[in-house]
Design a protein around this motif. Structure first.
Motif, PDB file in Angstrom:
ATOM      1  N   HIS A  91      37.351  45.735  51.650  1.00 43.53           N
ATOM      2  CA  HIS A  91      37.657  46.493  50.434  1.00 43.53           C
ATOM      3  C   HIS A  91      37.173  47.935  50.544  1.00 43.53           C
ATOM      4  O   HIS A  91      37.920  48.869  50.226  1.00 43.53           O
ATOM      5  CB  HIS A  91      37.026  45.823  49.207  1.00 43.53           C
ATOM      6  N   GLU A 140      39.448  49.853  52.879  1.00 44.83           N
ATOM      7  CA  GLU A 140      40.735  50.195  52.274  1.00 44.83           C
ATOM      8  C   GLU A 140      40.572  51.275  51.206  1.00 44.83           C
ATOM      9  O   GLU A 140      41.392  52.189  51.109  1.00 44.83           O
ATOM     10  CB  GLU A 140      41.410  48.962  51.699  1.00 44.83           C
ATOM     11  N   ALA A 141      39.525  51.171  50.410  1.00 45.35           N
ATOM     12  CA  ALA A 141      39.299  52.189  49.378  1.00 45.35           C
ATOM     13  C   ALA A 141      39.053  53.554  50.023  1.00 45.35           C
ATOM     14  O   ALA A 141      39.626  54.566  49.589  1.00 45.35           O
ATOM     15  CB  ALA A 141      38.124  51.789  48.493  1.00 45.35           C
ATOM     16  N   PRO A 183      49.119  53.326  44.957  1.00 46.20           N
ATOM     17  CA  PRO A 183      50.022  52.580  44.079  1.00 46.20           C
ATOM     18  C   PRO A 183      49.900  53.020  42.630  1.00 46.20           C
ATOM     19  O   PRO A 183      48.887  53.595  42.222  1.00 46.20           O
ATOM     20  CB  PRO A 183      49.562  51.127  44.230  1.00 46.20           C
ATOM     21  N   PHE A 238      49.031  51.590  39.641  1.00 45.33           N
ATOM     22  CA  PHE A 238      48.350  50.362  39.236  1.00 45.33           C
ATOM     23  C   PHE A 238      48.850  49.844  37.889  1.00 45.33           C
ATOM     24  O   PHE A 238      48.692  48.676  37.587  1.00 45.33           O
ATOM     25  CB  PHE A 238      46.827  50.577  39.199  1.00 45.33           C
ATOM     26  N   MET A 244      51.835  47.328  38.614  1.00 40.70           N
ATOM     27  CA  MET A 244      51.673  46.241  39.586  1.00 40.70           C
ATOM     28  C   MET A 244      51.993  44.887  38.954  1.00 40.70           C
ATOM     29  O   MET A 244      51.656  44.641  37.801  1.00 40.70           O
ATOM     30  CB  MET A 244      50.261  46.250  40.174  1.00 40.70           C
ATOM     31  N   ASP A 296      51.508  41.555  43.270  1.00 40.52           N
ATOM     32  CA  ASP A 296      50.797  42.715  43.824  1.00 40.52           C
ATOM     33  C   ASP A 296      49.290  42.531  43.686  1.00 40.52           C
ATOM     34  O   ASP A 296      48.531  42.807  44.614  1.00 40.52           O
ATOM     35  CB  ASP A 296      51.203  44.009  43.099  1.00 40.52           C
ATOM     36  N   TRP A 297      48.861  42.057  42.504  1.00 41.00           N
ATOM     37  CA  TRP A 297      47.430  41.848  42.273  1.00 41.00           C
ATOM     38  C   TRP A 297      46.899  40.734  43.167  1.00 41.00           C
ATOM     39  O   TRP A 297      45.771  40.811  43.656  1.00 41.00           O
ATOM     40  CB  TRP A 297      47.140  41.557  40.793  1.00 41.00           C
ATOM     41  N   ARG A 330      48.030  39.967  46.191  1.00 49.97           N
ATOM     42  CA  ARG A 330      47.888  40.559  47.532  1.00 49.97           C
ATOM     43  C   ARG A 330      46.652  41.454  47.587  1.00 49.97           C
ATOM     44  O   ARG A 330      45.922  41.466  48.572  1.00 49.97           O
ATOM     45  CB  ARG A 330      49.135  41.357  47.910  1.00 49.97           C
ATOM     46  N   ARG A 331      46.436  42.182  46.513  1.00 52.64           N
ATOM     47  CA  ARG A 331      45.255  43.051  46.463  1.00 52.64           C
ATOM     48  C   ARG A 331      43.972  42.223  46.534  1.00 52.64           C
ATOM     49  O   ARG A 331      42.991  42.633  47.159  1.00 52.64           O
ATOM     50  CB  ARG A 331      45.297  43.893  45.189  1.00 52.64           C
ATOM     51  N   ASP A 353      43.442  39.642  48.248  1.00 51.45           N
ATOM     52  CA  ASP A 353      43.165  39.301  49.654  1.00 51.45           C
ATOM     53  C   ASP A 353      42.355  40.391  50.344  1.00 51.45           C
ATOM     54  O   ASP A 353      41.724  40.139  51.367  1.00 51.45           O
ATOM     55  CB  ASP A 353      44.467  39.055  50.417  1.00 51.45           C
ATOM     56  N   GLY A 354      42.374  41.593  49.799  1.00 46.93           N
ATOM     57  CA  GLY A 354      41.573  42.683  50.347  1.00 46.93           C
ATOM     58  C   GLY A 354      40.092  42.514  50.103  1.00 46.93           C
ATOM     59  O   GLY A 354      39.284  43.261  50.649  1.00 46.93           O
TER      60      GLY A 354
END
Length: 185
Positions: A64, A67-68, A84, A86, A89, A93-94, A96-97, A99-100
């Motif tokens: 995380h 990615e951030a 994105p 937000f 979304m 999408d949330w 998949r997010r 999984d980050g």
């Protein structure tokens, strides 16, 4: 280190960085160290474990923060179009997010740490070479962003340092819950 000493770029391509930029590099390095340190001597399986009531695990926190930092570096260079919307979304999408924030079965701790090191080098390069730390962009659309607000590169760097420090604290609690190891104390 007082923050006034010259700091060389991790890529070695730029002359010594001094002043405010050296301070940013020092702050980033310190918080990154504390975050990475929480993963010392762990297996991939340990890095995947949730040890608190939180959904977070150590490998996921590294992912995380990586990615951030990558996304905010892109924002510094290219503005909000790189992030994105937000507010638009979908549930997918949330998901998949989310999984980050997890170290997935096909991922390794060594792999996410290497990715983090690459992103850190890129950010350090930005700090050393940006022509203007006051250059600003409108914030991306997000429920947590004030409408119409803008952030300068300096404000983005402050956010990266703050987010890294916050997640280093989370990681320290997760690690202590895992096996009693602490970053400090």
């Amino acid at each position: 280190m007082t923050g006034n000493e010259p700091t060389t770029s991790h890529l070695g391509e730029h002359p010594a960085t001094t002043g405010e930029r050296a301070d940013w590099l020092e702050a980033l390095a310190k918080q990154r160290h504390f975050l990475r340190f929480t993963t010392r001597d762990l297996t991939d399986e340990q890095a995947r474990l949730r040890t608190t009531a939180s959904e977070l695990c150590l490998g996921g926190l590294i992912k995380h923060v990586t990615e951030a930092e990558r996304a905010w570096g892109d924002f510094i260079v290219n503005g909000p179009s790189t992030m994105p919307d937000f507010t638009a979304m979908t549930d997918a999408d949330w998901a998949r997010r989310a999984d980050g924030f997890r170290l997935l079965p096909e991922e390794t701790l060594a792999g996410v740490l290497a990715n983090y090191a690459e992103v850190a080098c890129r950010t350090d390069e930005l700090v050393a070479t940006l022509p203007d730390l006051d250059a600003a962009w409108p914030l991306p659309k997000a429920p947590w962003s004030e409408p119409g607000a803008q952030w300068s590169a300096r404000q983005v760097l402050m956010h990266i340092v703050s987010e890294t420090a916050q997640h280093a604290g989370h990681a320290d609690i997760i690690r202590e819950s895992l096996d009693g190891a602490k970053s400090m104390g």
